[in-house]
Design an enzyme around this catalytic site. Sequence first.
Site, mmCIF file in Angstrom:
data_model
loop_
_atom_site.group_PDB
_atom_site.id
_atom_site.type_symbol
_atom_site.label_atom_id
_atom_site.label_comp_id
_atom_site.label_asym_id
_atom_site.label_seq_id
_atom_site.Cartn_x
_atom_site.Cartn_y
_atom_site.Cartn_z
ATOM 1 N N CYS A 70 -8.863 13.778 -2.843
ATOM 2 C CA CYS A 70 -7.664 12.965 -3.010
ATOM 3 C C CYS A 70 -6.423 13.801 -3.264
ATOM 4 C CB CYS A 70 -7.858 11.962 -4.146
ATOM 5 S SG CYS A 70 -8.033 12.723 -5.765
ATOM 6 N N CYS A 96 -0.574 8.521 0.256
ATOM 7 C CA CYS A 96 -0.956 7.438 -0.653
ATOM 8 C C CYS A 96 -1.595 7.993 -1.920
ATOM 9 C CB CYS A 96 -1.900 6.487 0.061
ATOM 10 S SG CYS A 96 -2.341 5.023 -0.906
ATOM 11 N N CYS A 135 -10.819 4.127 -4.123
ATOM 12 C CA CYS A 135 -10.017 2.930 -3.902
ATOM 13 C C CYS A 135 -10.699 2.044 -2.859
ATOM 14 C CB CYS A 135 -8.624 3.323 -3.419
ATOM 15 S SG CYS A 135 -7.667 4.218 -4.653
ATOM 16 N N CYS A 166 -10.221 2.585 1.081
ATOM 17 C CA CYS A 166 -10.657 3.876 1.620
ATOM 18 C C CYS A 166 -12.085 4.237 1.226
ATOM 19 C CB CYS A 166 -9.703 4.975 1.174
ATOM 20 S SG CYS A 166 -8.009 4.730 1.739
#
Length: 259
Positions: A245, A131, A219, A222
């Site tokens: 990330c 993602c 985000c 998360c």
Amino acid sequence: MAESARALDVIDTRPAFTAADVAALNARFLDVPAPELLRTLLAGELSGRAALVSSFGAESAVLLHMVSEIDRDIPLIFTNTQKMFGETLAYRDELAERLGFTDLRVYRPDPRLLSERDATGLRWSYDPDGCCDIRKVEPLKRALRDFDVWISGRKGFQAGTRTALPLFELDEADAAVSGPKLKINPLASWPKEALNAYFDTHKLLHHPLEAQGYPSIGCSPCTSRVAQGEDHRAGRWRGWEKVECGIHQPINPGDEPAF
């Protein structure tokens, strides 16, 4: 803000940055205060070559303010993963406006990649690395292709994987396409107390979620609240063996460049 596709007005034919350049810069600026480091480079040898990247997170206002005091026309890059907190988007717009930045560039995931690899929008729930790659890493690579220097707001205290964070790094994430880049971490050695003092001194606007227990904000699916005594980034990807990330790589003691 719409994504900007404007290329640099002047093609830069200077050689790409090397590990030797990074080592020399780390030695040169070892004891130089962050505002002086930024002013020296942005108004001098790196003028017109750099972009400022910001998550508009809980501590972002410090670096944003420092740079705004030097160059409000610097390209300011924000990646909107389309999974952001609404509070972050509102904070981005208000803070950028207050500080007077003139070139805020917002990059979003490639809709073709989303259609192919995250059609349901739920990839974060079973493959957070994938993602992040679609929604953060790829858009930022695209955003930085016109630049060979970028400025990051990471700090060493934020996590165990950042304790050895240097002032300067060589970023080779997209080297095959646009060459190695120089990454600058002006606040690498700043403790949380110094950031708090800077906020107070300059009366900077705080992210609205910070007071609700979010010291590190990514985000919305998360990011969770952090309990007292937990690691600063404990609320990021909670329950997963994931610490970054993918834009940044973990830097552990012993991994930092020698100089």
